[in-house]
Write an enzyme that holds these catalytic residues in place. Sequence first.
Site, PDB file in Angstrom:
ATOM      1  N   LYS A   1      -2.307   3.018  -0.270  1.00  0.00           N
ATOM      2  CA  LYS A   1      -2.724   3.803   0.901  1.00  0.00           C
ATOM      3  C   LYS A   1      -1.844   3.600   2.129  1.00  0.00           C
ATOM      4  O   LYS A   1      -1.548   4.554   2.856  1.00  0.00           O
ATOM      5  CB  LYS A   1      -4.176   3.491   1.236  1.00  0.00           C
ATOM      6  CG  LYS A   1      -5.104   4.094   0.206  1.00  0.00           C
ATOM      7  CD  LYS A   1      -6.465   3.440   0.195  1.00  0.00           C
ATOM      8  CE  LYS A   1      -7.037   3.433  -1.184  1.00  0.00           C
ATOM      9  NZ  LYS A   1      -6.505   2.353  -2.057  1.00  0.00           N
TER      10      LYS A   1
ATOM     11  N   LYS B   1      22.624   7.102  33.203  1.00  0.00           N
ATOM     12  CA  LYS B   1      22.283   7.436  31.813  1.00  0.00           C
ATOM     13  C   LYS B   1      21.003   8.233  31.674  1.00  0.00           C
ATOM     14  O   LYS B   1      20.023   8.006  32.365  1.00  0.00           O
ATOM     15  CB  LYS B   1      22.130   6.142  31.000  1.00  0.00           C
ATOM     16  CG  LYS B   1      23.421   5.334  30.938  1.00  0.00           C
ATOM     17  CD  LYS B   1      24.195   5.577  29.681  1.00  0.00           C
ATOM     18  CE  LYS B   1      23.451   5.038  28.520  1.00  0.00           C
ATOM     19  NZ  LYS B   1      24.246   4.665  27.410  1.00  0.00           N
TER      20      LYS B   1
ATOM     21  N   GLU C   1      16.696   9.727  18.722  1.00  0.00           N
ATOM     22  CA  GLU C   1      17.118   8.492  18.041  1.00  0.00           C
ATOM     23  C   GLU C   1      15.969   7.884  17.240  1.00  0.00           C
ATOM     24  O   GLU C   1      16.172   7.357  16.139  1.00  0.00           O
ATOM     25  CB  GLU C   1      17.636   7.478  19.061  1.00  0.00           C
ATOM     26  CG  GLU C   1      18.950   7.915  19.704  1.00  0.00           C
ATOM     27  CD  GLU C   1      19.333   6.990  20.851  1.00  0.00           C
ATOM     28  OE1 GLU C   1      19.737   5.865  20.583  1.00  0.00           O
ATOM     29  OE2 GLU C   1      19.214   7.414  22.016  1.00  0.00           O
TER      30      GLU C   1
ATOM     31  N   ASN D   1     -13.086   3.140  -9.268  1.00  0.00           N
ATOM     32  CA  ASN D   1     -11.770   3.609  -9.709  1.00  0.00           C
ATOM     33  C   ASN D   1     -11.633   5.132  -9.621  1.00  0.00           C
ATOM     34  O   ASN D   1     -10.623   5.639  -9.126  1.00  0.00           O
ATOM     35  CB  ASN D   1     -11.483   3.134 -11.133  1.00  0.00           C
ATOM     36  CG  ASN D   1     -11.439   1.618 -11.227  1.00  0.00           C
ATOM     37  OD1 ASN D   1     -11.462   0.936 -10.207  1.00  0.00           O
ATOM     38  ND2 ASN D   1     -11.398   1.088 -12.441  1.00  0.00           N
TER      39      ASN D   1
ATOM     40  N   TYR E   1      -6.598   1.320 -14.414  1.00  0.00           N
ATOM     41  CA  TYR E   1      -6.596   0.831 -13.039  1.00  0.00           C
ATOM     42  C   TYR E   1      -6.156  -0.624 -12.984  1.00  0.00           C
ATOM     43  O   TYR E   1      -6.541  -1.446 -13.817  1.00  0.00           O
ATOM     44  CB  TYR E   1      -7.989   0.972 -12.404  1.00  0.00           C
ATOM     45  CG  TYR E   1      -8.011   0.467 -10.974  1.00  0.00           C
ATOM     46  CD1 TYR E   1      -7.652   1.295  -9.911  1.00  0.00           C
ATOM     47  CD2 TYR E   1      -8.354  -0.858 -10.679  1.00  0.00           C
ATOM     48  CE1 TYR E   1      -7.628   0.826  -8.604  1.00  0.00           C
ATOM     49  CE2 TYR E   1      -8.335  -1.333  -9.369  1.00  0.00           C
ATOM     50  CZ  TYR E   1      -7.973  -0.492  -8.338  1.00  0.00           C
ATOM     51  OH  TYR E   1      -7.958  -0.959  -7.064  1.00  0.00           O
TER      52      TYR E   1
ATOM     53  N   SER F   1      18.169   4.318  31.715  1.00  0.00           N
ATOM     54  CA  SER F   1      18.573   2.947  31.440  1.00  0.00           C
ATOM     55  C   SER F   1      18.218   2.100  32.657  1.00  0.00           C
ATOM     56  O   SER F   1      18.342   2.548  33.792  1.00  0.00           O
ATOM     57  CB  SER F   1      20.076   2.894  31.189  1.00  0.00           C
ATOM     58  OG  SER F   1      20.567   1.601  31.478  1.00  0.00           O
TER      59      SER F   1
ATOM     60  N   HIS G   1      33.590  18.240   8.635  1.00  0.00           N
ATOM     61  CA  HIS G   1      34.131  16.918   8.976  1.00  0.00           C
ATOM     62  C   HIS G   1      33.970  16.598  10.461  1.00  0.00           C
ATOM     63  O   HIS G   1      34.764  15.854  11.027  1.00  0.00           O
ATOM     64  CB  HIS G   1      35.614  16.810   8.601  1.00  0.00           C
ATOM     65  CG  HIS G   1      35.932  17.301   7.227  1.00  0.00           C
ATOM     66  ND1 HIS G   1      35.916  16.489   6.119  1.00  0.00           N
ATOM     67  CD2 HIS G   1      36.230  18.543   6.768  1.00  0.00           C
ATOM     68  CE1 HIS G   1      36.220  17.206   5.050  1.00  0.00           C
ATOM     69  NE2 HIS G   1      36.409  18.459   5.407  1.00  0.00           N
TER      70      HIS G   1
ATOM     71  N   GLN H   1      -4.318  -0.695  -5.024  1.00  0.00           N
ATOM     72  CA  GLN H   1      -4.860  -0.722  -3.660  1.00  0.00           C
ATOM     73  C   GLN H   1      -3.745  -0.660  -2.611  1.00  0.00           C
ATOM     74  O   GLN H   1      -3.991  -0.318  -1.466  1.00  0.00           O
ATOM     75  CB  GLN H   1      -5.706  -1.985  -3.469  1.00  0.00           C
ATOM     76  CG  GLN H   1      -6.374  -2.093  -2.114  1.00  0.00           C
ATOM     77  CD  GLN H   1      -7.480  -3.122  -2.106  1.00  0.00           C
ATOM     78  OE1 GLN H   1      -8.569  -2.862  -2.577  1.00  0.00           O
ATOM     79  NE2 GLN H   1      -7.193  -4.308  -1.601  1.00  0.00           N
TER      80      GLN H   1
HETATM   81  N1  ARG Z   1     -10.271  -0.718  -2.841  1.00  0.00           N
HETATM   82  C1  ARG Z   1      -9.927  -0.388  -4.178  1.00  0.00           C
HETATM   83  C2  ARG Z   1      -8.623   0.398  -4.210  1.00  0.00           C
HETATM   84  O1  ARG Z   1      -8.264   0.970  -3.235  1.00  0.00           O
HETATM   85  C3  ARG Z   1     -11.013   0.420  -4.795  1.00  0.00           C
HETATM   86  C4  ARG Z   1     -11.029   0.328  -6.293  1.00  0.00           C
HETATM   87  C5  ARG Z   1     -11.449  -1.011  -6.753  1.00  0.00           C
HETATM   88  N2  ARG Z   1     -11.604  -1.030  -8.166  1.00  0.00           N
HETATM   89  C6  ARG Z   1     -11.699  -2.188  -8.856  1.00  0.00           C
HETATM   90  N3  ARG Z   1     -11.785  -2.082 -10.131  1.00  0.00           N
HETATM   91  N4  ARG Z   1     -11.651  -3.348  -8.261  1.00  0.00           N
HETATM   92  O2  ARG Z   1      -7.932   0.442  -5.180  1.00  0.00           O
END
Ligand code: ARG
Length: 437
Positions: A331, A289, A296, A116, A323, A283, A162, A328
């Site tokens: 990302k 074109k 775009e 965590n 947590y 095109s 405008h 997760q």
């Molecule tokens: N892959 C997990 C994440 O990105 C890592 C942390 C996992 N922690 C847990 N208590 N299962 O969040």
Amino acid sequence: MTENKNINQMWGGRFEEKSSDIMEQINVSIGVDKRLWAQDIRGSIAHAEMLAKQNILTKDEAVKIVNGLNMIAEEIKSGKFEFKTELEDIHMNIEARLREIIGETAGKLHTARSRNDQVATDFRMWIRGAIDELVVLIEAMQGVIATLAKKHANDIMPGFTHLQAAQPITLAMHLDAYARMLERDKGRFLDARTRVNQCPLGAAALAGTPYPIDRDFTAKELGFDAPMPNTLDAVSARDFANEFLFTCAQCGLHLSRLAEEIILWATPQFGFIKLSDSWSTGSSIMPQKKNPDAAELVRGKTGRLNGNLVQMMTVLKGLPLAYNKDLQEDKEPVFDSYDTLSLCLQAMAGMLESATFNTEAMLNSAEEGYTTATALADWLVMNLGLPFRDAHHVTGAIVKMAEDKSCKLNELALEDMQSVHPGITDEIYEVLSIKKG
Ligand code: ARG
């Protein structure tokens, strides 16, 4: 340690049955979080060194761990590392490989640490690096704008409200407006960076750890400004990701407005800009074109940037401390927004740098749009003492006259204008024609 091959080797101590396939599929994140590998190794090295400094590990153990981690970094860089889905995420992939290389000592690396605080630390380091790279790309784009603005410092174009020609401005002024927006985006990124740059390490799972760790040491070693004071907050906060995502979205939105203008300006109807072949597409059916696809796409990708922000905010809403595995999901939107924005910044810079502006068409358009009408009204106020509302009215009548005669304002005869207001003198032509320079 006794091992049942089917049970997770990292956390399977109390487990008797293996995960179902679908459980494994919903749980696995290595396909996404492998991008954290460099931060993960760096964080682990700092952690191991701190453990040795505090006599929690022996020097020898730490050296073994650090050497092993450096070997893994080499393996990943050279493409030899095998990422395994059964090991869930980047943290467990690296630790399992460490174990293969250095044996049982690898198990000591996770002393006084949890995934965590580990993942929060890696993620913050990654975003910090992403901010630094995006700031460089923003500055590069500002450089392109500055060069164009210098070149077109005296080139007149219609300024719009405008989307109707309003008053004459210079192309430099118009382009510079985008440099100012980008400057604020840069400021937002750098401001967000100060809050990103706080170190969660030492929070462990949520409540800290009984070992005599040195959080200042690891924070400093990893380039953070300070350890985070509240360990619950350290492992569960993701507002730094939201700030990053918002700033990406805001910057993308600025690029999208510019993209929209480029798209309009590139139409035969406007004819203000000619994009180079390398930044346009053709095109397959209409040979005439030349399409501004890059612009775009930049405009279109704003949807993705906004979506990523909404996704992350929605994941966080209502999450109890500390947590939760929901986190997760943090990302993918961040990586995607970084990839998207860096591509957009480079595309816009390349497209602008190689474009040519049709300054003749811009000037003509400014003249044809009666854009000096406001200057005419101001002249009536300043020279004849008319109240502005009256001057506005007189000017309107003169514009109407030009419209009826299908001519520009500066092509009207003095007597014609005097028939609307007798006080007008030939000095009026000074403000009616657009002056260059
Ligand atoms: N892959 C997990 C994440 O990105 C890592 C942390 C996992 N922690 C847990 N208590 N299962 O969040």
